[in-house]
Structures are given as structure tokens and as C-alpha cells.
Design a protein around this motif. Structure first.
Motif, PDB file in Angstrom:
ATOM      1  N   PHE A 357       0.823  -1.204   0.000  1.00 36.92           N
ATOM      2  CA  PHE A 357       0.000   0.000   0.000  1.00 36.92           C
ATOM      3  C   PHE A 357       0.861   1.260   0.000  1.00 36.92           C
ATOM      4  CE2 PHE A 357      -2.629  -3.259   2.010  1.00 36.92           C
ATOM      5  CZ  PHE A 357      -3.792  -3.141   1.263  1.00 36.92           C
ATOM      6  N   LEU A 358       0.389   2.244  -0.742  1.00 38.44           N
ATOM      7  CA  LEU A 358       1.008   3.563  -0.758  1.00 38.44           C
ATOM      8  C   LEU A 358       0.104   4.502   0.040  1.00 38.44           C
ATOM      9  CD1 LEU A 358       3.187   5.544  -1.895  1.00 38.44           C
ATOM     10  CD2 LEU A 358       1.588   5.996  -3.770  1.00 38.44           C
ATOM     11  N   LYS A 359       0.705   5.211   0.977  1.00 37.28           N
ATOM     12  CA  LYS A 359      -0.061   6.117   1.841  1.00 37.28           C
ATOM     13  C   LYS A 359      -0.243   7.475   1.174  1.00 37.28           C
ATOM     14  CE  LYS A 359       0.398   8.671   6.197  1.00 37.28           C
ATOM     15  NZ  LYS A 359       1.234   8.851   7.403  1.00 37.28           N
ATOM     16  N   LEU A 360      -1.494   7.929   1.101  1.00 36.48           N
ATOM     17  CA  LEU A 360      -1.827   9.276   0.628  1.00 36.48           C
ATOM     18  C   LEU A 360      -2.424  10.037   1.808  1.00 36.48           C
ATOM     19  CD1 LEU A 360      -3.548   8.348  -2.774  1.00 36.48           C
ATOM     20  CD2 LEU A 360      -1.147   8.907  -2.370  1.00 36.48           C
ATOM     21  N   GLY A 361      -1.746  11.046   2.279  1.00 36.04           N
ATOM     22  CA  GLY A 361      -2.190  11.777   3.464  1.00 36.04           C
ATOM     23  C   GLY A 361      -3.208  12.853   3.156  1.00 36.04           C
ATOM     24  N   MET A 362      -4.026  13.182   4.151  1.00 36.62           N
ATOM     25  CA  MET A 362      -5.018  14.272   4.105  1.00 36.62           C
ATOM     26  C   MET A 362      -5.923  14.154   2.880  1.00 36.62           C
ATOM     27  SD  MET A 362      -2.853  17.549   5.598  1.00 36.62           S
ATOM     28  CE  MET A 362      -1.519  17.420   4.392  1.00 36.62           C
ATOM     29  N   MET A 363      -6.614  13.052   2.805  1.00 37.81           N
ATOM     30  CA  MET A 363      -7.475  12.758   1.659  1.00 37.81           C
ATOM     31  C   MET A 363      -8.950  12.736   2.050  1.00 37.81           C
ATOM     32  SD  MET A 363      -5.521  12.332  -1.015  1.00 37.81           S
ATOM     33  CE  MET A 363      -6.609  11.467  -2.154  1.00 37.81           C
ATOM     34  N   LYS A 364      -9.790  13.120   1.107  1.00 40.36           N
ATOM     35  CA  LYS A 364     -11.210  12.823   1.186  1.00 40.36           C
ATOM     36  C   LYS A 364     -11.381  11.413   0.652  1.00 40.36           C
ATOM     37  CE  LYS A 364     -15.744  14.409  -0.490  1.00 40.36           C
ATOM     38  NZ  LYS A 364     -16.438  15.450  -1.285  1.00 40.36           N
ATOM     39  N   VAL A 365     -11.919  10.532   1.466  1.00 40.59           N
ATOM     40  CA  VAL A 365     -11.983   9.128   1.053  1.00 40.59           C
ATOM     41  C   VAL A 365     -12.993   8.951  -0.074  1.00 40.59           C
ATOM     42  CG1 VAL A 365     -11.271   8.305   3.320  1.00 40.59           C
ATOM     43  CG2 VAL A 365     -13.710   8.569   2.821  1.00 40.59           C
ATOM     44  N   PRO A 366     -12.821   7.903  -0.891  1.00 45.29           N
ATOM     45  CA  PRO A 366     -13.741   7.679  -2.022  1.00 45.29           C
ATOM     46  C   PRO A 366     -15.155   7.366  -1.551  1.00 45.29           C
ATOM     47  CG  PRO A 366     -11.728   6.347  -2.218  1.00 45.29           C
ATOM     48  CD  PRO A 366     -11.752   6.906  -0.841  1.00 45.29           C
ATOM     49  N   ASP A 367     -16.074   7.443  -2.490  1.00 44.76           N
ATOM     50  CA  ASP A 367     -17.460   7.064  -2.223  1.00 44.76           C
ATOM     51  C   ASP A 367     -17.567   5.529  -2.167  1.00 44.76           C
ATOM     52  OD1 ASP A 367     -20.150   7.251  -1.804  1.00 44.76           O
ATOM     53  OD2 ASP A 367     -20.663   7.774  -3.874  1.00 44.76           O
ATOM     54  N   PHE A 368     -18.692   5.063  -1.661  1.00 47.32           N
ATOM     55  CA  PHE A 368     -19.018   3.633  -1.564  1.00 47.32           C
ATOM     56  C   PHE A 368     -18.073   2.890  -0.625  1.00 47.32           C
ATOM     57  CE2 PHE A 368     -20.314   4.959  -5.890  1.00 47.32           C
ATOM     58  CZ  PHE A 368     -21.699   4.784  -5.752  1.00 47.32           C
ATOM     59  N   ALA A 369     -17.839   3.453   0.537  1.00 50.21           N
ATOM     60  CA  ALA A 369     -16.997   2.779   1.530  1.00 50.21           C
ATOM     61  C   ALA A 369     -17.746   1.588   2.122  1.00 50.21           C
ATOM     62  CB  ALA A 369     -16.606   3.755   2.635  1.00 50.21           C
ATOM     63  N   GLU A 370     -17.001   0.510   2.340  1.00 53.37           N
ATOM     64  CA  GLU A 370     -17.501  -0.633   3.095  1.00 53.37           C
ATOM     65  C   GLU A 370     -16.735  -0.674   4.409  1.00 53.37           C
ATOM     66  OE1 GLU A 370     -18.271  -4.200   0.443  1.00 53.37           O
ATOM     67  OE2 GLU A 370     -16.910  -3.024  -0.821  1.00 53.37           O
ATOM     68  N   ARG A 371     -17.287  -1.398   5.388  1.00 55.12           N
ATOM     69  CA  ARG A 371     -16.667  -1.373   6.709  1.00 55.12           C
ATOM     70  C   ARG A 371     -16.320  -2.771   7.192  1.00 55.12           C
ATOM     71  NH1 ARG A 371     -20.100   2.411  10.660  1.00 55.12           N
ATOM     72  NH2 ARG A 371     -18.331   1.917  12.001  1.00 55.12           N
ATOM     73  N   LEU A 372     -15.214  -2.841   7.925  1.00 54.71           N
ATOM     74  CA  LEU A 372     -14.785  -4.077   8.580  1.00 54.71           C
ATOM     75  C   LEU A 372     -14.710  -3.830  10.074  1.00 54.71           C
ATOM     76  CD1 LEU A 372     -11.878  -5.475   6.379  1.00 54.71           C
ATOM     77  CD2 LEU A 372     -14.041  -6.620   6.854  1.00 54.71           C
ATOM     78  N   ASP A 373     -15.192  -4.762  10.860  1.00 60.84           N
ATOM     79  CA  ASP A 373     -15.155  -4.620  12.305  1.00 60.84           C
ATOM     80  C   ASP A 373     -13.849  -5.192  12.839  1.00 60.84           C
ATOM     81  OD1 ASP A 373     -15.839  -4.087  14.879  1.00 60.84           O
ATOM     82  OD2 ASP A 373     -17.192  -5.798  15.103  1.00 60.84           O
ATOM     83  N   VAL A 374     -12.750  -4.479  12.568  1.00 60.61           N
ATOM     84  CA  VAL A 374     -11.437  -4.911  13.027  1.00 60.61           C
ATOM     85  C   VAL A 374     -10.693  -3.698  13.581  1.00 60.61           C
ATOM     86  CG1 VAL A 374     -11.267  -6.819  11.373  1.00 60.61           C
ATOM     87  CG2 VAL A 374     -10.402  -4.549  10.746  1.00 60.61           C
ATOM     88  N   GLU A 375      -9.623  -3.973  14.320  1.00 58.41           N
ATOM     89  CA  GLU A 375      -8.797  -2.905  14.849  1.00 58.41           C
ATOM     90  C   GLU A 375      -7.949  -2.283  13.743  1.00 58.41           C
ATOM     91  OE1 GLU A 375      -8.998  -1.782  17.911  1.00 58.41           O
ATOM     92  OE2 GLU A 375     -10.539  -3.283  18.380  1.00 58.41           O
TER      93      GLU A 375
END
Length: 830
Positions: A357-375
Motif C-alpha cells: 500500500f502507498l499512503k496518501l495523506g489528508m485525503m477525502k476518502v472515495p465514495d461507496f466505503a464498506e466497513r470491517l469490524d477490526v482494529e
């Protein structure tokens, strides 16, 4: 004398009439089947804040039934927004079927109805305007609310109103903009709450096409809306009704606060805030080009500071290069190198290094986020295990978010946002990191080159200036010695300042003739002069009888000679010969501010636009002294007579004899309190403690004087115990602060700005120094209607304090004579 039967009947009729009248008066917040309102009547909430009645928008003759806060310029709900009445024949009533309706009185037709389908016996119904601004239709038999305006909003949201969505039915409460300011019918923009697992607000065009979105809610803010971090949009919260309904609402803990957030015809948000029913903020939160939904297409990112604003994510390239170069970015971007897991699907025997993964800082996250119940630590690991997972992000308030489809509607911020991790093939990850390193190296090389060149030029310039000054001082010294022996104390502090001969200044001022006197302060008189070359000057001459002496003189020389700002008076030179000590300044043809603001005739020439320009100039001059100059300066004697005005009425802060250079301290204690009573902060006057906040206090007093036209030091009113600050504070708490405004500017059309300046003044004169804002904040508050003003806390010196009180307390503390501790200034200007 007994009453006749005629008298008895008359009294009975009067009693019956008064009973009915009083009954109607006590029911002013309700409409019943037997009581309706016509166009000329209103219903008022019990706290007398909201009204329900008929109104016309700006530049329109159409009539609408609606609810407003304080006045019909603050409409919060409209009934018949798409069915206007063409005249004043409208009637608002409860119909026979139990609905609240708007009738065209001329045609007797219903132009709007609450459309309650299960209405029963209307005789038990009533419509009530609550103190929240909500209009409710109630069945008095059951106590059930059948309909409410808050569930049928128009373009405006107010505290406790909700924008909601139901997971099961899909039903949504949406806000819809007007077509224009004068046309209140439904416009093309609307707002709803969406993506209910990580709720965010969507703004739509014509109800179907996304226009912009806030990003998901993290329990505190919408993480794709940086403006929420500024404090303008505080008070919002997301709530849940069971597992079905998700809603967004806002409220204020302080009941004296109120706000109206509306969706403008252009698709922006307008925020109007009130404190104690006085408007304190009116701002439009305008969108940037990058806020437009999906502007850069799939896997494209937008940054308003770049040119062009759209770019492909690292590891991606334009899908259609020709369109992309024409700044048509809708086709988006393609991945350059396939991911390892994608290659394995085609060739199971292929091996290679893992994706990462490449880190992009200070971003507005994309639409259609899904969620995982993890730490957080597991978020990336789980994404990497899933071949369809293309990116992930973690926010403490939301948890782990990931994306398995096209990454759409990304934006890069200069602040706020979250870290977004995008999945790349190992080879592309290296390329991306190398490109980042090269960009950093390139910026570093450029910065070093610029710094080196700057330092070299500065050294050369410094050496040249030193050589020039050395020659000039030698020549000047020879010339002076041939004319008069001059006693020059601390010559090292005068090397930056031209020296004038006493005889030259004596001639320029016509032997310091009384007719040339511009003013007089604690330092001594100030004279107008004319040099042989025609230049007009102001000569400040230290009086032999002055309580101030060489220390103040040298202090002013040292301080002001190192300062350059358009809102500070410019010193041209000095003269020190024998007992004579003089400072030569640029001449200010309009003298000082007090010569205008406190003069009954002159202040007529000082309209509000000019006064605000003066306020802004003083603030910027102080900001320079406190933060931006080579030295950090505390003026310590800021007052109207020390604000000079040039030919264009540009203010210049003057008189630096009492100024002090700070060396990083937050607060300094002095045994010698100097300044002008009425402008001194309490901690300075009473304890000898001074800091930047001392000047802030003086600036607040100046603001009140400029807005009111009243002099603080000679304030008089019926309550002799009150100072100007105390009198203004009393009016503020009585919600009568408008009466403080100088009548010369009260009808200027700038009432909101004047009241805002008075509000800022109260913040500056708060009793506790740490509660006062710094000058950076004051300048921002003055020049931006966007800045939210907090309510002021207790102000200082509400009661009058005479100089004798301070003298006695100071002499007791320090056992020294206080006669020389105060600068007393005549009314005359400089």
C-alpha cells in the motif's frame, strides 16, 4: 344609583366581548377550526421569537404562508412554495377534514394541504407553533401529533430539525433549494443523508445526479468537509432510531444561540448565526471545483492548489490521454501494472513480490466505503488478503473502511482529511516512492539554491549599507562639529536615523511658533514644520518640564526606527543638541482620530465605511507590532489621540515612547505603570502586568469609541457609576446594544458590521487577559464574516475608576510617586 336593564345588558355584552378577546389573545400560538388567520395576521410562538403568517420574497409580489425567525427575512419553512398566491386574499386554517390548508380566498380553492390521510373529527384538532419553530398539527383528544413542519422542510434547517433516512422503507427527509432568491419554488439542488453504515450528506442536482458530498461522519465531523474543523459547523450530531432510521441534526447547548443553515439556489450552504437574537454571522460556505462529485473520474484525485487540478493516482494513468489533456477527466484513470493477485488468477504458477500500500495523506476518502469490524492494525492486513480490496482507511470514529470498486470522488486537502492507503503492485510501489523522493529532492535543491542566493545577496547588501552609513556618519559628524557641539547619547542606537540640525527645525517651525502647534502629549508639544525642500514634517519636541525624559526618547528612537508598515507613523529623523531632543515624523494633514471621532461636526465626515477602514488599519498595524515586525513590540499607550490620519484617512499608530520590546515572554511585570487611564487593561493598571493582551484591551476600547462616537475618558450618562465599557455592557445584556451606535452612522446600512465590531470589542475588553483574542484572531474576525464569534465573558472596568484610585493603590504597592506614570493628552490632534 341602581343599574337599569339596558346597563346590565351592555355590561354583559362587554364582559362577553372581553372574554372572547382575552381568549383569542392567550391563544396566539395556535390555530383551531374556529380560528384562522388571514394575510394580515400572524401566529406567534410562546417565546415571541417565531411567527407564522404570509410574506413575499425579495423582489416579488407573490404571497406565501411560512414561518420565520424574528423577521420575514429569516424564513425557515414555506407551505405553498410551488403554489403562490397572487394577492393578499390568502387564508391559513384547519379544514373540515382535519388538514391544515392554505386557501385562495378569492377562488375558495386549496393551494396547499398538510395531506394527513387519517384525519378524523377536526373539531378536536389544533395547529400550534412551538418555541422551536416547529408547526405541529395535534389531535387534542389523543395528544397525537398528526403532522409537523420539521418533517416537511424546504431549504432551511434549524436546531432540532432532522434530515433522516429509513433503511427499510427508503423514505427520506430531504431539503430542497429555492430556484432563486425571489422565487421560492423548488430548485434543482437537494440534500439527503446517504450511505447509512457510514452516514454522509449528499447534495443532488435534480434529485438524481450527485453534486457533492460531505464524506462519512466520524462522530464529530464529516471527514471530507474541512470547514467543519473550523468551528463554523459545530453542534451537529448523527442519531439513530432503532435499527431503521438514521438522522442528522444540530443543536446548541446555550439557549441564547440560534442558527439557520440553508441550501442556496447555487447548491452551496449558507449559515446565519444569532446570539441573543442578534445576527452575529452570515456566511456562504462556497464549494471549490474539487468538491464537484467525481470530477476527476475513477482513480483520479483532485487538488485545488494544483494546475491542472486533476491527476491520476500513483500507479495509474489516464484512460483517454487525449481527453485528459483537454481537461476532460470524466473517463478517469487505469492501473499501469496488474496486482499480483490479478496475475495469479490468470497464471496460478506465477510468483512475485506481494502487493503493498502507498499512503496518501489528508485525503477525502472515495465514495461507496464498506466497513470491517477490526482494529486499526488489522485493517490493512485484511484488505491485503482480499484481492478485490483496492484501498483502505482507518478513522477512530468510523473504524476500518475499505473499497473494492472504482475509487471515485477523491480529493487531496492541505489540512484535515484522513490517510488513504491505495493498493499497488510491488514494482509500482517502488516507482511511486521514487517519484515522491525525487520530488522532495528537487524541492530541497531549489530551496537550498534560493536560500543560498538570498543569503549571499543579503550579505552583500548589508556590507554595502554599512559602508554607506559609515561614510555618511563621518561626513555628517564633520559637518555638525563645524557648526555646534552635539551631545549624542548612545550613538550606536542612532546610526540608522538621519540627524537634523536644531536651527533647521527652528526655521521650519517658525521658531516653534504657537500657531504651528499640532498637539501636546505627555512627551511635549508637536509642531508642524516646512523644510527648505518643501517637505512638510511634524516635529515632536521633548519638553523640559515633561515627566518623560531621555529614556522614553531613546526608546522611541530605537523602536520606531526599526519598524516599517503602512499603518505605523514613519520617523524621518531626530535632533539631539544640548538639552534639546526632538523627533521628526512624516506630517499627517488630518491630525489624529480623536479630532474627528469626538468632534460633533467633524464626525459627520466619518461615515462607517471610513471608520471601518480605520479600525482595520489599526488592527493590521498592531498585528505587525505583535507578530510580523523584526521586533515584538507592545505599544502600551494605544488611544484615539495616538492614531494619526494621513491625507487619505489611512490610520498610523504613533507615540512609541512607552512601547516595550518583548523577548518571548508571555507576560512582564513592571513597577512603573505608564499609559492612559481608560485604555489600560485591569491587570496592567492594578498589578503592573503587561503583554500583547494589554494592547488588545486598548484596541477594544478604541472600537467602542469609534462605533459609539463617545469618549471613554469623559463618558457621561444618567448612571454616573458606569464607564463607557460598563454602559455598553449593560446595553448588550439588555439586548439594546443598537442604541450604542453613533447616530451619524446608525442609518448607514451597515448595522450588522457595526454590531459585529462591538461584539469583537467586548471580546477584547474581557476582564481575564487569557480570554482576550490575539491580534491575528481579531484581524480575521474583522475581515471575515465567516469567522464565528464566541459570546463575550465578563468585561473589565464596568464601574468607573478614577485616576486617584490607581495612584493611591500604586503608590502603596511600589512606594513611589505616581505623577509620572500617566500620559495625559489634550483633545487637540497631532
Amino acid at each position: 344609583m341602581g343599574l337599569t336593564s339596558h346597563d346590565t345588558n351592555l355590561l354583559n355584552h362587554l364582559f362577553l366581548f372581553s372574554t372572547i378577546f382575552l381568549g383569542l389573545s392567550s391563544a396566539r400560538d395556535t390555530i383551531t377550526p374556529s380560528q384562522f388567520i388571514t394575510d394580515s395576521e400572524t401566529v406567534t410562538s410562546s417565546d415571541n421569537v417565531f411567527k407564522l403568517g404570509f410574506f413575499s420574497p425579495a423582489n416579488s409580489t407573490n404571497r406565501y404562508a411560512g414561518i420565520w425567525y424574528l423577521s420575514d427575512t429569516n424564513i425557515i419553512w414555506i407551505a405553498n412554495r410551488n403554489q403562490p398566491l397572487k394577492d393578499s386574499s390568502g387564508i391559513l386554517k384547519i379544514s373540515e377534514d382535519g388538514n391544515l390548508v392554505v386557501l385562495d380566498g378569492n377562488k375558495s380553492e386549496v393551494v396547499w394541504s398538510s395531506n394527513v390521510s387519517n384525519a378524523a373529527n377536526s373539531s378536536t384538532f389544533q395547529a400550534q407553533l412551538l418555541h422551536s419553530g416547529n408547526l405541529v398539527l395535534i389531535d387534542n383528544t389523543t395528544g397525537k401529533t398528526l403532522w409537523e413542519s420539521f418533517k416537511h422542510p424546504c431549504d432551511a434547517a434549524v436546531p432540532t430539525m432532522r434530515i433522516s433516512a429509513n433503511r427499510n422503507t427508503g423514505e427520506r427527509i430531504r431539503f430542497i433549494s429555492r430556484k432563486s432568491v425571489s422565487d421560492v419554488s423548488t430548485g434543482e439542488f437537494s440534500a439527503t443523508i446517504e450511505r447509512l453504515d457510514a452516514p454522509e450528506v449528499f447534495f443532488w442536482i435534480n434529485g438524481t445526479r450527485p453534486y457533492w458530498r460531505t464524506g462519512p461522519w466520524n462522530g464529530r465531523i464529516f471527514i471530507g468537509t474541512p470547514m467543519m474543523s473550523t468551528g463554523y459547523l459545530y453542534g451537529w450530531g448523527v442519531g439513530y432510531e432503532g435499527n431503521e432510521t438514521v438522522y442528522l441534526t444540530y443543536s446548541f447547548a446555550d439557549p441564547s444561540k440560534f442558527g439557520i443553515l440553508s441550501l442556496t439556489p447555487q447548491g452551496n450552504l449558507r449559515l446565519v448565526r444569532f446570539y441573543n437574537q442578534i445576527e452575529v454571522l452570515n456566511m456562504v460556505l462556497e464549494n471549490s471545483k474539487c468538491d464537484v462529485y467525481g470530477l476527476c473520474g475513477a482513480f483520479g484525485s483532485c487538488n485545488v492548489k494544483n494546475s491542472p487540478i486533476c491527476s491520476c493516482l500513483s500507479g495509474y494513468e489516464p484512460r483517454n490521454l487525449e481527453e485528459w489533456n483537454k481537461q476532460n477527466w470524466t473517463s478517469g484513470c487505469l492501473r499501469k501494472e496488474p496486482l499480483k493477485c490479478e496475475r495469479l488468477k490468470k497464471n496460478r504458477s506465477e510468483v512475485g513480490q506481494e502487493d503493498n500500500f502507498l499512503k496518501l495523506g489528508m485525503m477525502k476518502v472515495p465514495d461507496f466505503a464498506e466497513r470491517l469490524d477490526v482494529e486499526e492494525i488489522q485493517c490493512g492486513t485484511q484488505c491485503l488478503k482480499n484481492c478485490s480490496c483496492l484501498a483502505y482507511a482507518y478513522d477512530a470514529g468510523i473504524g476500518c473502511m475499505y473499497w473494492s470498486g472504482d475509487l471515485i470522488d477523491l480529493q487531496s486537502f492541505s489540512s484535515a482529511g484522513v490517510d488513504l492507503f491505495i493498493r499497488l503492485a510491488h514494482s509500482e510501489l517502488g516507482n511511486a516512492e521514487n517519484r515522491t523522493d525525487r520530488r522532495r529532492s528537487k524541492r530541497l535543491v531549489i530551496a537550498l539554491a534560493v536560500a543560498t542566493a538570498t543569503i549571499t545577496l543579503a550579505i552583500c547588501a548589508y556590507l554595502a549599507i554599512c559602508a554607506y552609513r559609515s561614510l555618511k556618519r563621518t561626513a555628517k559628524h564633520s559637518e555638525i562639529q563645524s557648526q555646534r557641539m552635539i551631545e549624542v547619547p548612545k550613538p550606536d542606537k542612532l546610526d540608522e536615523l538621519p540627524l537634523y540640525d536644531f536651527e533647521v527645525l527652528e526655521t521650519a517651525t517658525n521658531n516653534f511658533h504657537l500657531a504651528n502647534t499640532l498637539g501636546k502629549g505627555g512627551f511635549g508639544p508637536v509642531y508642524k514644520g516646512l523644510l527648505p525642500d518643501g517637505q512638510e514634517i511634524a516635529v515632536k519636541r521633548l519638553s523640559r518640564a515633561s515627566g518623560q525624559g531621555q529614556e522614553e526618547f531613546m526608546n522611541e528612537v530605537v523602536v520606531i526606527s526599526k519598524l516599517q508598515h503602512r499603518n505605523l507613523v514613519r520617523i524621518l529623523g531626530c535632533c539631539i543638541e544640548g538639552d534639546e531632543k526632538m523627533l521628526i515624523y512624516e506630517f499627517m494633514p488630518n491630525k489624529s482620530l480623536d479630532a474627528f471621532i469626538f468632534d460633533p461636526l467633524q464626525r459627520k465626515n466619518l461615515n462607517w465605511t471610513r471608520r471601518f477602514s480605520i479600525i482595520d488599519g489599526i488592527a493590521r498595524g498592531l498585528l505587525y507590532l505583535h507578530r510580523d515586525s523584526r521586533l515584538r513590540i507592545i505599544h502600551r499607550d494605544l488611544k484615539a489621540s495616538n492614531i494619526l490620519l494621513d491625507g487619505d484617512m489611512i490610520p498610523k499608530i504613533s507615540d512609541f515612547g512607552l512601547a516595550r520590546i518583548f523577548k518571548g515572554e508571555d507576560e512582564v511585570n513592571t513597577k512603573r505603570v505608564v499609559g492612559t487611564y481608560g485604555y489600560m487593561s485591569p491587570e496592567y493598571a492594578m498589578e503592573g502586568l503587561f503583554s500583547e493582551k494589554s494592547d488588545i484591551y486598548s484596541f477594544g476600547v478604541l472600537l467602542l469609541e469609534i462605533a459609539s462616537g463617545k469618549r471613554n475618558s469623559s463618558f457621561r450618562n444618567d448612571e454616573e457609576s458606569l464607564s463607557l465599557i460598563g454602559f455598553a455592557w449593560k446595553l448588550w445584556n439588555e439586548d439594546n446594544i443598537k442604541s450604542l451606535i453613533d447616530p451619524e452612522i446608525s442609518a448607514s446600512g451597515f448595522e450588522k458590521q457595526i454590531l459585529r465590531c462591538i461584539h469583537i470589542a467586548f471580546l477584547c475588553v474581557q476582564e481575564v487577559a487569557k480570554d482576550r483574542p490575539f491580534m491575528t484572531t481579531v484581524v480575521l474576525m474583522l475581515n471575515s464574516e465567516n469567522s464565528n464569534l464566541p459570546p463575550p465573558k465578563q468585561v473589565a472596568f464596568v464601574q468607573k475608576r478614577s485616576p486617584s484610585i490607581f495612584k493611591s493603590s500604586r503608590s502603596k504597592e511600589n512606594h513611589c510617586n505616581s505623577n509620572n506614570h500617566v500620559t495625559l493628552t489634550d483633545i487637540q490632534g497631532r
